[in-house]
Design a protein around this motif. Structure first.
Motif, PDB file in Angstrom:
ATOM      1  N   GLU A 340     -21.125   0.361  18.059  1.00 56.70           N
ATOM      2  CA  GLU A 340     -20.416   1.640  18.108  1.00 56.70           C
ATOM      3  C   GLU A 340     -21.298   2.751  17.534  1.00 56.70           C
ATOM      4  OE1 GLU A 340     -17.832   2.445  19.544  1.00 56.70           O
ATOM      5  OE2 GLU A 340     -17.220   4.351  18.624  1.00 56.70           O
ATOM      6  N   GLN A 341     -21.954   2.443  16.396  1.00 58.84           N
ATOM      7  CA  GLN A 341     -22.808   3.459  15.768  1.00 58.84           C
ATOM      8  C   GLN A 341     -23.962   3.838  16.679  1.00 58.84           C
ATOM      9  OE1 GLN A 341     -23.711   1.523  12.118  1.00 58.84           O
ATOM     10  NE2 GLN A 341     -22.079   2.540  10.960  1.00 58.84           N
ATOM     11  N   GLU A 342     -24.524   2.830  17.373  1.00 59.22           N
ATOM     12  CA  GLU A 342     -25.627   3.111  18.293  1.00 59.22           C
ATOM     13  C   GLU A 342     -25.168   4.005  19.432  1.00 59.22           C
ATOM     14  OE1 GLU A 342     -27.474  -0.536  19.576  1.00 59.22           O
ATOM     15  OE2 GLU A 342     -28.157  -0.917  17.501  1.00 59.22           O
ATOM     16  N   ARG A 343     -23.975   3.695  19.971  1.00 59.95           N
ATOM     17  CA  ARG A 343     -23.440   4.477  21.082  1.00 59.95           C
ATOM     18  C   ARG A 343     -23.274   5.934  20.653  1.00 59.95           C
ATOM     19  NH1 ARG A 343     -18.779   6.241  23.334  1.00 59.95           N
ATOM     20  NH2 ARG A 343     -17.541   5.727  21.491  1.00 59.95           N
ATOM     21  N   SER A 348     -24.222  13.740  22.238  1.00 52.80           N
ATOM     22  CA  SER A 348     -24.628  15.072  21.771  1.00 52.80           C
ATOM     23  C   SER A 348     -23.965  15.373  20.433  1.00 52.80           C
ATOM     24  CB  SER A 348     -24.209  16.125  22.799  1.00 52.80           C
ATOM     25  OG  SER A 348     -22.808  16.265  22.740  1.00 52.80           O
ATOM     26  N   ALA A 349     -24.484  16.383  19.746  1.00 55.31           N
ATOM     27  CA  ALA A 349     -23.985  16.719  18.409  1.00 55.31           C
ATOM     28  C   ALA A 349     -22.493  17.061  18.450  1.00 55.31           C
ATOM     29  CB  ALA A 349     -24.785  17.878  17.838  1.00 55.31           C
ATOM     30  N   ALA A 350     -22.075  17.834  19.463  1.00 56.05           N
ATOM     31  CA  ALA A 350     -20.675  18.257  19.548  1.00 56.05           C
ATOM     32  C   ALA A 350     -19.758  17.046  19.734  1.00 56.05           C
ATOM     33  CB  ALA A 350     -20.500  19.222  20.718  1.00 56.05           C
ATOM     34  N   GLU A 351     -20.185  16.123  20.609  1.00 59.92           N
ATOM     35  CA  GLU A 351     -19.363  14.932  20.840  1.00 59.92           C
ATOM     36  C   GLU A 351     -19.290  14.059  19.591  1.00 59.92           C
ATOM     37  OE1 GLU A 351     -21.361  13.802  24.430  1.00 59.92           O
ATOM     38  OE2 GLU A 351     -19.440  13.564  25.454  1.00 59.92           O
ATOM     39  N   GLU A 357     -14.366  13.476  13.692  1.00 58.16           N
ATOM     40  CA  GLU A 357     -13.079  14.111  13.393  1.00 58.16           C
ATOM     41  C   GLU A 357     -11.943  13.132  13.735  1.00 58.16           C
ATOM     42  OE1 GLU A 357     -11.051  17.179  11.819  1.00 58.16           O
ATOM     43  OE2 GLU A 357     -13.170  16.715  11.675  1.00 58.16           O
ATOM     44  N   ARG A 358     -12.057  12.498  14.914  1.00 57.24           N
ATOM     45  CA  ARG A 358     -11.037  11.546  15.364  1.00 57.24           C
ATOM     46  C   ARG A 358     -10.924  10.374  14.377  1.00 57.24           C
ATOM     47  NH1 ARG A 358     -12.873   8.031  20.084  1.00 57.24           N
ATOM     48  NH2 ARG A 358     -13.504   6.788  18.299  1.00 57.24           N
ATOM     49  N   ASP A 359     -12.086   9.820  13.965  1.00 57.50           N
ATOM     50  CA  ASP A 359     -12.084   8.695  13.027  1.00 57.50           C
ATOM     51  C   ASP A 359     -11.436   9.080  11.699  1.00 57.50           C
ATOM     52  OD1 ASP A 359     -13.223   7.088  14.845  1.00 57.50           O
ATOM     53  OD2 ASP A 359     -15.246   7.072  13.950  1.00 57.50           O
ATOM     54  N   ARG A 360     -11.736  10.315  11.279  1.00 56.13           N
ATOM     55  CA  ARG A 360     -11.207  10.768   9.993  1.00 56.13           C
ATOM     56  C   ARG A 360      -9.675  10.816  10.061  1.00 56.13           C
ATOM     57  NH1 ARG A 360      -9.924  15.296   7.326  1.00 56.13           N
ATOM     58  NH2 ARG A 360      -9.996  16.503   9.251  1.00 56.13           N
ATOM     59  N   LYS A 361      -9.159  11.399  11.164  1.00 54.45           N
ATOM     60  CA  LYS A 361      -7.698  11.513  11.327  1.00 54.45           C
ATOM     61  C   LYS A 361      -7.075  10.129  11.384  1.00 54.45           C
ATOM     62  CE  LYS A 361      -7.177  16.014  13.420  1.00 54.45           C
ATOM     63  NZ  LYS A 361      -7.476  16.639  14.714  1.00 54.45           N
TER      64      LYS A 361
END
Ligand SMILES: *[C@@H]1O[C@H](CO)[C@@H](O)[C@H](O)[C@H]1NC(C)=O
Ligand SMILES: *[C@@H]1O[C@H](CO)[C@@H](O)[C@H](O)[C@H]1NC(C)=O
Ligand SMILES: *[C@@H]1O[C@H](CO)[C@@H](O)[C@H](O)[C@H]1NC(C)=O
Ligand SMILES: *[C@@H]1O[C@H](CO)[C@@H](O)[C@H](O)[C@H]1NC(C)=O
Length: 373
Positions: A340-343, A348-351, A357-361
């Protein structure tokens, strides 16, 4: 302006170190050479320290030499016995492990695959340890540090030595020996009326001790253990098919090996020959263990011993597969995380930011859920 100069002056006084303190009367021994002066009386502390270091180093050498002498004297006194028994009584000679442990290794004999001779000597090379042992003796009166030798006879895999654990142990050892020797946790401790009161018997079944205490030809273990020259020295004598430490995986019978392990205090000085008879009789004992002991046991004892070992292996198997499963799951989780980390790192930086953000929520929601429960 004047105040400024005074301030500067006092600052200067603060910054210069005070003059060396030399004005007192020195009337001791003094050596002078051009501008150098050496006054020994001023170096008392250093002299004492140097003396202490010299004494420590000297003590270390004397202690080391004393230890090697104890081991060597014993070995020399018993060398003819070993030479008569083994085609290779010593492999490589003296091996040292630290300053208080010495080894010798003999091979080349019927029944015995190897004899490991281990000298565990008092830490005479280290004055601090010697003092510590001395002081500990006041705290624990049963504590008697001594020089110990362990003879570990490993039998050939093709002997008929039975499974089973048996030991004769000096009573003071009973409190601690099961901590050092997992194999002895198989046994029950009993007294035996034919043995000196100083010893207890640890045996898996009464049949094992009754059998090994029988007379085999002209040999009697009871007689050996009652010898006045054995009694003061013997610490433990054990016949075992289990390791000293609990294994983590099931052991096949051939991996377990069969051992006769004998531990005793090392006689030294004029007593050095005291254990010669005992060591000679150990070779008779090891032959009996390797050839006659197994067939002298009752068949039901042997099947009970086998059952105990099968149950133990079953238990070890369950434990080790459980551990393996847990390790495999842990590895799988770690691999998934890595993928997952590799993917994410390729995005891109924005993605990447969006995913973070999603993981944090997600983790916040999870935490809230836990709190609600
Ligand atoms: C081991 O055997 C050799 C030869 O007999 C001997 O020189 C050596 O001192 C022995 N080792 C110990 C620890 O005594
Ligand atoms: C047992 O094995 C050892 C070495 O593995 C061998 O020297 C010996 O001859 C064998 N004894 C018997 C009775 O097979
Ligand atoms: C005991 O018997 C063995 C042979 O079985 C013999 O070699 C040995 O010398 C005997 N020992 C004594 C002390 O009689
Ligand atoms: C030990 O025995 C050997 C030979 O049997 C002998 O030369 C030696 O003097 C004995 N040592 C002591 C201390 O009695």
């Amino acid at each position: 302006m004047a105040t400024f100069t005074t301030a500067l002056g006092s600052l200067g006084k603060l910054l210069t170190p005070p003059p060396p303190f030399t004005d007192y009367e020195y009337d001791g021994l003094e050596f002078r050479w051009t501008i150098f002066v050496f006054r020994p009386a001023l170096f008392k502390m250093e002299a004492l320290l140097t003396l202490a270091i010299i004494l420590y180093v000297l003590g270390w050498y004397i202690g080391k030499a004393a230890n090697i002498k104890i081991a060597k004297d014993w070995y020399d006194a018993h060398a003819d016995i070993l030479a008569a028994q083994f085609s290779r009584p010593t492999n490589g000679g003296l091996t040292r492990d630290g300053y208080s442990d010495l080894f010798n290794f003999s091979t080349g004999r019927r029944v015995v695959a190897s004899l490991h001779t281990v000298f565990t000597l008092r830490p005479r090379h280290d004055p601090f340890q010697v003092i510590f042992q001395f002081l500990y003796g006041f705290y624990d009166f049963t504590y008697e540090p001594s020089d110990i030798i362990t003879l570990d006879f490993k039998l050939h895999a093709n002997t008929s030595a039975p499974e089973g654990v048996f030991a004769v142990v000096r009573k003071e050892q009973l409190k601690t020996i099961k901590r050092e020797r997992w194999d002895l946790t198989f046994t029950k401790t009993t007294e035996h009326k034919a043995l000196p009161a100083a010893f207890s018997v640890m045996s898996e079944f009464a049949d094992i001790s009754e059998t090994i205490f029988k007379e085999f030809g002209n040999f009697s273990l009871i007689k050996v253990l009652n010898d006045a020259k054995v009694l003061p020295y013997l610490i433990s004598l054990s016949i075992t098919d289990q390791p000293a430490e609990r294994p983590t995986v099931p052991l096949l019978p051939e991996e377990r090996g069969r051992h006769l392990i004998v531990k005793f205090s090392i006689p030294s000085g004029s007593q050095v020959n005291d254990t010669k008879g005992f060591v000679t009789s150990l070779f008779q004992l090891v032959d009996i263990v390797g050839t006659k002991f197994g067939s002298a046991l009752r068949p039901d004892t042997k099947s009970k011993l086998r059952k105990i070992r099968e149950d133990l292996n079953q238990q070890l198997k369950v434990e080790s597969t459980k551990e393996q499963k847990e390790e495999a799951e842990e590895a799988k989780r770690a691999a998934k995380l890595r993928r997952e980390q590799e993917r994410v790192s390729r995005l891109s930086a924005a993605e990447q930011h969006k995913i973070m953000e999603r993981d944090r929520k997600r983790s916040m929601r999870k935490a809230q859920k836990v709190v609600k429960k």
